[in-house]
Design an enzyme around this catalytic site. Structure first.
Site, mmCIF file in Angstrom:
data_model
loop_
_atom_site.group_PDB
_atom_site.id
_atom_site.type_symbol
_atom_site.label_atom_id
_atom_site.label_comp_id
_atom_site.label_asym_id
_atom_site.label_seq_id
_atom_site.Cartn_x
_atom_site.Cartn_y
_atom_site.Cartn_z
ATOM 1 C CB CYS A 97 -2.257 -0.371 0.334
ATOM 2 S SG CYS A 97 -0.779 -0.679 1.337
ATOM 3 C CD GLU A 112 -0.628 3.303 2.155
ATOM 4 O OE1 GLU A 112 0.376 2.925 2.795
ATOM 5 O OE2 GLU A 112 -0.559 3.693 0.984
ATOM 6 C CB CYS A 156 2.243 0.021 2.850
ATOM 7 S SG CYS A 156 3.044 -0.480 1.330
#
Ligand code: THU
Length: 134
Positions: free
Chosen positions: A91, A57, A55
């Site tokens: 995350c 993030e 991801c």
């Protein structure tokens, strides 16, 4: 909203353009603001072996950590959803590892914004034996 938060959102938007998401076709951009006011950006990066995808993030957070910045004040996340872009559970756990107080600025393309602290997004998060090592 603080000016620096708007700057973070702009950087996240820019980073999203670098997303490598040929499988999901879902692009995400992110930008973190560290304790010493440095900004690191990230985008999602997928792989044909889908489980290897990461991801936006975590890319941004890991760039900060690997540059020596473990304290993060804020993270902006942007994607093209109806509601402001909400970070996944993995995350969230990575966010609270480093800075439970970090402000998570969730944004969508219509510039709808929602802000919450990382610890609020993952109530009762796993702390292990909570040894202080950060
Ligand atoms: N994705 C992110 O980058 N951040 C999130 O918080 C959720 C999902 C990415 C992973 C994958 O590349 C694509 O979005 C679709 O799930």
């Amino acid at each position: 909203m603080e000016d620096i938060f708007q700057e973070l959102i702009n950087k996240a938007k820019e980073a999203r353009l670098k997303a490598y998401a040929p499988y999901s076709k879902f692009q995400v951009g992110s930008a973190v603001l560290t304790e010493n006011d440095t900004i690191f950006t990230g985008c999602n990066i997928e792989n044909v072996s889908l489980g290897l995808s990461i991801c936006a993030e975590r890319v941004a957070i890991f760039k900060a950590i690997s540059s020596g910045c473990k304290r993060i004040k804020a993270i902006a996340i942007i994607c093209d959803t109806e509601k402001p872009c909400s970070p996944c559970g993995a995350c969230r756990q990575v966010m609270v590892e480093f800075s439970p107080e970090m402000e998570v600025i969730m944004v969508n393309h219509q510039n709808k914004i929602k802000i919450a602290k990382a610890k609020e997004l993952l109530p009762g998060f796993f702390k292990g034996r909570a040894i202080e090592h950060r």
